[in-house]
Write an enzyme that holds these catalytic residues in place. Structure first.
Site: not given
Length: 210
Positions: A204, A109, A201
Site C-alpha cells: 500500500d 486464516t 503495509d
C-alpha cells in the site's frame, strides 16, 4: 552463505529504513528509498556468487580477469510488494532472469492463496533469490519457496526489508537451507499479523493504495 538470518546493519541501510518507517513519508519517497535499500541488500545477498576468470584486453595489455560463473541468477518477486525490491536489484543485476509468484494472504486464516506462478527455466542450475519486503507470519514466504523447490530450485536465498521473529522461525522450520537477508528483525507480530513496529503495509505504501 551459511547463517540462516543476516541482518544488514550498514549505516545507509538503517538510515533509509528509518525514513521509510515514518508514517508521513510520501509514496514517491517510499518507493525511491525501497529501490535504493534493495540495492544495498542485494550487495550483501550476492556476496558469495561463484566466480571464474576469462581473458580480456585492457587498453594496456591482456589479462585474466574475474567474471561471474554459471547460469544467470533468477530473481523471483512475490507479488505484489516484491516488485519494489525487484526493481532495485535488477538495476544492480540487469542480466538476471525474472519470475513472479502471486500469493495473497487470506485475512481470516492468514494462510497464503496462490493465484499466479511463472518462473525462468533451469532453476536447478541457477542461484534463485526470492524477494518480498515483509517476512511476517512466514506462511506466504514458505509457500513461495515450496513452489520454487517444486520447480527445481536447489540454491535459494530470501531477501526482505523487515522480518518478524515468527516469520524467521517459520522459515527456519520449513526451509532451513534457505538463508534470509534483511534490514531489520523487528519485535513481533500484532493480532492482525502485521510486523511491529514495522512500517505498515509495504504494498500500500509503495503503490499509494489502501
Amino acid at each position: 552463505m551459511t547463517e540462516h538470518l543476516t541482518v544488514v546493519d550498514h549505516p545507509l541501510v538503517q538510515h533509509k529504513l528509518t525514513i521509510m518507517r515514518q508514517r508521513d513519508t510520501s509514496t514517491a519517497s517510499f518507493r525511491q528509498l525501497l529501490r535504493e535499500i534493495s540495492q544495498l541488500l542485494a550487495y550483501e545477498i550476492t556476496r558469495e556468487l561463484p566466480m571464474t576468470r576469462r581473458t580480456i584486453e585492457t587498453p594496456l595489455m591482456e589479462m585474466e580477469a574475474p567474471v561471474l560463473a554459471g547460469k544467470k541468477l533468477a530473481l523471483i518477486s512475490i507479488l505484489r510488494a516484491g516488485n519494489g525490491l525487484l526493481d532495485g536489484v535488477l538495476e544492480l543485476i540487469p542480466s538476471a532472469r525474472v519470475g513472479f509468484i502471486g500469493l495473497y494472504r487470506d485475512k481470516t486464516t492468514l494462510q497464503p492463496v496462490q493465484y499466479y506462478f511463472k518462473v525462468p527455466d533451469s532453476l536447478e542450475d541457477r542461484l534463485v533469490i526470492a524477494v518480498d519486503p515483509m517476512l511476517a507470519t512466514g506462511n506466504s514466504s514458505a509457500a513461495a519457496v515450496d513452489l520454487l523447490k517444486q520447480a527445481g530450485a536447489t540454491n535459494i536465498r530470501f531477501l526482505c526489508l523487515l522480518a518478524a521473529p515468527e516469520g524467521v522461525a517459520r522459515m527456519r522450520e520449513a526451509h532451513p537451507d534457505v538463508p534470509i537477508v534483511t534490514a531489520a528483525l523487528d519485535a513481533r507480530l500484532n493480532e492482525k499479523g502485521y510486523i511491529v513496529p514495522g512500517l505498515g503495509d509495504a504494498g500500500d505504501r509503495m503503490f499509494g493504495t489502501k
